[in-house]
Write an enzyme that holds these catalytic residues in place. Structure first.
Site, PDB file in Angstrom:
ATOM      1  CB  SER A   1      -0.870   0.006   1.262  1.00  0.00           C
ATOM      2  OG  SER A   1      -1.513   1.253   1.455  1.00  0.00           O
TER       3      SER A   1
ATOM      4  CE1 TYR B   1      -4.246  -2.296   4.947  1.00  0.00           C
ATOM      5  CE2 TYR B   1      -3.250  -0.145   4.651  1.00  0.00           C
ATOM      6  CZ  TYR B   1      -3.847  -1.262   4.121  1.00  0.00           C
ATOM      7  OH  TYR B   1      -4.045  -1.338   2.767  1.00  0.00           O
TER       8      TYR B   1
ATOM      9  CE  LYS C   1      -1.621  -4.010   3.101  1.00  0.00           C
ATOM     10  NZ  LYS C   1      -1.789  -5.180   2.205  1.00  0.00           N
TER      11      LYS C   1
END
Length: 286
Positions: free
Chosen positions: A146, A157, A161
């Site tokens: 991402s 997150y 990532k």
């Protein structure tokens, strides 16, 4: 590598969003598909949708947080087609509270996101890459990270990532070091119109309850609502799928289909590192 009809692409998280869009993109160019997702009903719907359009495809339900299930996915792919040329480790999850402070995020969120977003990629590489190398044909691995994996944040997150970005760059170098005909790319999408913020619909009970946004601080609730709106107005998943197809064809390591403001965030962070300066606190884009 040159993508050609008859080659085989495996895609996790294939029942919706970016994964489904990649499946359509590959199918349009004659690749055979192995679709995988944790959601059985959505997976079967995606399979029917693609086969009705003439694609050659199978569906394998799998939870990528399980090493055993990822191995079963690889076994099924090779049993069906005898080879895999493109592996898209795309399945991923998030919670709606992306901006929770570092010391406030529940450990259960860290554990769940770690198992899906990082270990799911690791398991995919471990199960598929040795077989791809043994097959001897050109191949490509696309690991979905991402823009969050190129900028920074204290939420799991962002952290995992980042780990996917790091791991994929290492994989790329390892493949080059052994002279493999297989290459790798890291996919870092920006704001894309997907259901990523509804990922807790598939959250196992072992990783605790889904996020109760009403119990969080008002500013976190507000940011979550703004982020959901930004996603709803983001790029279509097909835009990402086209970038992936082009990236594989031209062996681009970085595939970053992201909005200009997010690309600017990446540039600023890289400049901070290059000039050894303290991290810049950018103005919010949502």
């Amino acid at each position: 590598m040159r993508l050609m009809p008859g080659q085989v692409a495996v895609i996790t998280g294939a029942a919706s969003g970016i994964g489904l869009a990649m499946a359509h993109q590959f199918a349009q160019h004659g690749l055979k598909l192995v679709l995988s997702d944790i959601e059985s009903a959505s997976l079967q719907k995606a399979l029917a949708e693609l086969t009705d359009l003439g694609a050659t495809a199978i569906a394998v339900q799998a939870d990528v947080s399980s090493e055993t299930q990822v191995k079963a996915l690889a076994d099924a792919a090779y049993s069906a087609y005898g080879a895999v040329h493109v592996l898209c480790n795309n399945a991923g999850v998030a919670t709606p509270a992306l901006r929770t402070l570092a010391w406030e995020t529940p450990l259960s969120d860290w554990e769940w996101i770690h198992r899906v977003n990082l270990l799911g990629v690791l398991y995919g590489v471990r199960e598929f890459v040795p077989r791809m190398l043994a097959g001897g044909a050109p191949g490509h691995v696309v690991n979905t990270a991402s823009v969050a994996g190129l900028v920074t944040g204290s939420n799991p997150y962002f952290v995992y990532k980042h780990a996917v970005s790091c791991f994929t760059e290492g994989l790329y170098k390892d493949l080059r070091a052994v002279g493999a005909h297989v290459s790798a790319s890291v996919l870092c999408p920006g704001l894309i119109r997907t259901r990523i913020m509804e990922a807790e619909r598939n959250r196992p009970v072992a990783f605790g309850p889904s996020t109760d946004l009403t119990a969080l601080a008002h500013d976190v609730q507000t940011l979550a609502a703004k982020f959901k709106t930004a996603l709803d107005h983001g790029f279509e998943p097909a835009h990402v799928a086209a970038a992936v197809f082009d990236g594989i064809q031209h062996d681009h390591y970085y595939i970053i289909p992201a909005q200009p403001a997010l690309l600017e965030f990446i540039d600023v962070r890289m400049q901070d590192i290059q000039h050894r300066r303290n991290p810049t606190i950018p103005a919010p884009v949502i």
